[in-house]
Design a protein around this motif. Structure first.
Motif, PDB file in Angstrom:
ATOM      1  N   LEU A  41       0.824  -1.209   0.000  1.00  0.00           N
ATOM      2  CA  LEU A  41       0.000   0.000   0.000  1.00  0.00           C
ATOM      3  C   LEU A  41       0.857   1.258   0.000  1.00  0.00           C
ATOM      4  O   LEU A  41       0.539   2.246  -0.674  1.00  0.00           O
ATOM      5  CB  LEU A  41      -0.925  -0.005   1.220  1.00  0.00           C
ATOM      6  N   THR A  42       1.950   1.231   0.747  1.00  0.00           N
ATOM      7  CA  THR A  42       2.828   2.396   0.835  1.00  0.00           C
ATOM      8  C   THR A  42       3.481   2.713  -0.504  1.00  0.00           C
ATOM      9  O   THR A  42       3.565   3.875  -0.912  1.00  0.00           O
ATOM     10  CB  THR A  42       3.928   2.165   1.891  1.00  0.00           C
ATOM     11  N   PHE A 117      14.719  -4.734   0.199  1.00  0.00           N
ATOM     12  CA  PHE A 117      15.387  -4.197   1.385  1.00  0.00           C
ATOM     13  C   PHE A 117      15.852  -5.364   2.256  1.00  0.00           C
ATOM     14  O   PHE A 117      15.030  -6.144   2.749  1.00  0.00           O
ATOM     15  CB  PHE A 117      14.437  -3.283   2.154  1.00  0.00           C
ATOM     16  N   PRO A 118      17.177  -5.519   2.423  1.00  0.00           N
ATOM     17  CA  PRO A 118      17.706  -6.686   3.126  1.00  0.00           C
ATOM     18  C   PRO A 118      17.192  -6.809   4.563  1.00  0.00           C
ATOM     19  O   PRO A 118      17.028  -5.804   5.263  1.00  0.00           O
ATOM     20  CB  PRO A 118      19.222  -6.440   3.109  1.00  0.00           C
ATOM     21  N   THR A 129      14.863 -10.626   2.220  1.00  0.00           N
ATOM     22  CA  THR A 129      14.466  -9.254   1.958  1.00  0.00           C
ATOM     23  C   THR A 129      12.982  -9.045   2.222  1.00  0.00           C
ATOM     24  O   THR A 129      12.191  -9.990   2.227  1.00  0.00           O
ATOM     25  CB  THR A 129      14.719  -8.837   0.484  1.00  0.00           C
ATOM     26  N   LEU A 130      12.639  -7.798   2.408  1.00  0.00           N
ATOM     27  CA  LEU A 130      11.270  -7.326   2.260  1.00  0.00           C
ATOM     28  C   LEU A 130      11.280  -6.549   0.951  1.00  0.00           C
ATOM     29  O   LEU A 130      12.053  -5.598   0.795  1.00  0.00           O
ATOM     30  CB  LEU A 130      10.865  -6.426   3.421  1.00  0.00           C
ATOM     31  N   CYS A 131      10.470  -6.971  -0.015  1.00  0.00           N
ATOM     32  CA  CYS A 131      10.552  -6.347  -1.333  1.00  0.00           C
ATOM     33  C   CYS A 131       9.175  -6.000  -1.877  1.00  0.00           C
ATOM     34  O   CYS A 131       8.162  -6.593  -1.480  1.00  0.00           O
ATOM     35  CB  CYS A 131      11.288  -7.256  -2.319  1.00  0.00           C
ATOM     36  N   GLN A 144       8.795   6.717   0.759  1.00  0.00           N
ATOM     37  CA  GLN A 144       8.552   5.282   0.624  1.00  0.00           C
ATOM     38  C   GLN A 144       9.794   4.482   1.001  1.00  0.00           C
ATOM     39  O   GLN A 144       9.697   3.430   1.647  1.00  0.00           O
ATOM     40  CB  GLN A 144       8.126   4.964  -0.808  1.00  0.00           C
ATOM     41  N   HIS A 145      10.938   4.985   0.596  1.00  0.00           N
ATOM     42  CA  HIS A 145      12.212   4.330   0.912  1.00  0.00           C
ATOM     43  C   HIS A 145      12.407   4.222   2.422  1.00  0.00           C
ATOM     44  O   HIS A 145      12.779   3.164   2.950  1.00  0.00           O
ATOM     45  CB  HIS A 145      13.351   5.135   0.275  1.00  0.00           C
ATOM     46  N   GLN A 146      12.137   5.301   3.136  1.00  0.00           N
ATOM     47  CA  GLN A 146      12.300   5.303   4.594  1.00  0.00           C
ATOM     48  C   GLN A 146      11.332   4.341   5.272  1.00  0.00           C
ATOM     49  O   GLN A 146      11.703   3.645   6.227  1.00  0.00           O
ATOM     50  CB  GLN A 146      12.099   6.718   5.130  1.00  0.00           C
ATOM     51  N   ILE A 147      10.105   4.300   4.782  1.00  0.00           N
ATOM     52  CA  ILE A 147       9.121   3.388   5.378  1.00  0.00           C
ATOM     53  C   ILE A 147       9.531   1.936   5.138  1.00  0.00           C
ATOM     54  O   ILE A 147       9.425   1.092   6.040  1.00  0.00           O
ATOM     55  CB  ILE A 147       7.720   3.658   4.811  1.00  0.00           C
ATOM     56  N   MET A 148      10.007   1.624   3.947  1.00  0.00           N
ATOM     57  CA  MET A 148      10.439   0.257   3.655  1.00  0.00           C
ATOM     58  C   MET A 148      11.620  -0.154   4.539  1.00  0.00           C
ATOM     59  O   MET A 148      11.690  -1.301   4.998  1.00  0.00           O
ATOM     60  CB  MET A 148      10.807   0.128   2.185  1.00  0.00           C
ATOM     61  N   GLU A 149      12.542   0.752   4.772  1.00  0.00           N
ATOM     62  CA  GLU A 149      13.659   0.444   5.667  1.00  0.00           C
ATOM     63  C   GLU A 149      13.153   0.156   7.078  1.00  0.00           C
ATOM     64  O   GLU A 149      13.629  -0.775   7.737  1.00  0.00           O
ATOM     65  CB  GLU A 149      14.662   1.590   5.677  1.00  0.00           C
TER      66      GLU A 149
END
Length: 253
Positions: A41-42, A117-118, A129-131, A144-149
């Protein structure tokens, strides 16, 4: 043409770290499914996966918008992603020499955007990963990058909690199977270990299991050992209640 990722220098240690979680092949769990759903969703992608990279396969503990439970490691994007601690962002797989002929690109699910994201353990082992995946080219914003991390770190936190629970259960099971009973002092409640040494329960459990302790004071011990503190607390509560219940004076006209 081969699609294999670069070899991992610490592969043996990495696989051992993965095995410690005892999670490969387990049933879906809401806590992980919630994270992949939030990721999808993000990032506005139809697919999000929690992938764990084993010896020859990548296995998906959680899947959003995807049905396959595992794929060969040889064609795995995630196998490339765990080669570095930095996220692997492929904005258009058809334009990337490493992936443009990959079966997962030319066939279903026809990957174009991949952002992996490893999942890095506290001992710096990257186990998967979470991908997020899209069937059209794209990119992730800084937000989005920060939330995925953050979500990838949350996955590792859940895995660590799982490992600690397993270790504690193993330790207690071992203790029961080998001794059948835990010997404690009738007076000070210290525990006697298999070597005959007496020690506090928390020290004993810390030796046989990967757990840590925080400390507080129960109500009975507070009454027994700190009556003066309780008296002060009671006086403070009475003063506070008195102020709350005191009627306000009305101004006269």
């Amino acid at each position: 043409m081969g699609f294999g990722a670069p070899k991992i220098s610490n592969e043996e240690e990495r696989l051992r770290a993965l095995a410690e979680y005892r999670i490969l092949g387990t049933q879906p769990e809401q806590c992980y499914d919630d994270i992949t759903k939030i990721a999808s969703l993000t990032c506005g992608t139809p697919i999000s996966l929690m992938s764990l990279v084993d010896t020859d396969t990548q296995w998906f503990k959680s899947m959003c918008g995807f049905e396959t439970k595992e794929t060969s490691r040889d064609v795995s994007f995630c196998a490339h992603a765990i080669a570095s601690s930095e996220p692997l962002i492929v904005e258009d797989a058809l334009l990337d020499e490493r992936f443009k002929s990959n079966p997962l690109v030319v066939e279903e699910p026809k990957i174009r955007l991949y952002a992996g994201f490893p999942l890095q353990t506290p001992n710096d082992q990257r186990i998967g990963t979470l991908c997020v995946i899209d069937r059209k080219p794209g990119h992730l914003s800084d937000h989005q990058h920060q939330i995925m991390e953050a979500l990838s770190r949350q996955v590792v936190t859940l895995l660590e909690l799982r490992k600690r629970s397993i270790r504690l259960l193993d330790a207690l099971t071992h203790m029961h199977n080998t001794e059948g009973i835990l010997t404690t002092c009738s007076y000070c409640k210290e525990v006697r270990d298999s070597d005959g040494e007496w020690q506090h329960l928390e020290k004993y459990l810390s030796k046989i299991a990967d757990i840590r302790f925080s400390h507080g004071i129960c109500d009975l011990c507070m009454e027994k050992h700190f009556p003066d503190v309780l008296e002060v607390w009671s006086d403070d509560k009475l003063d506070l209640n008195s102020k709350k219940n005191k009627p306000e004076c009305k101004k006269s006209n």
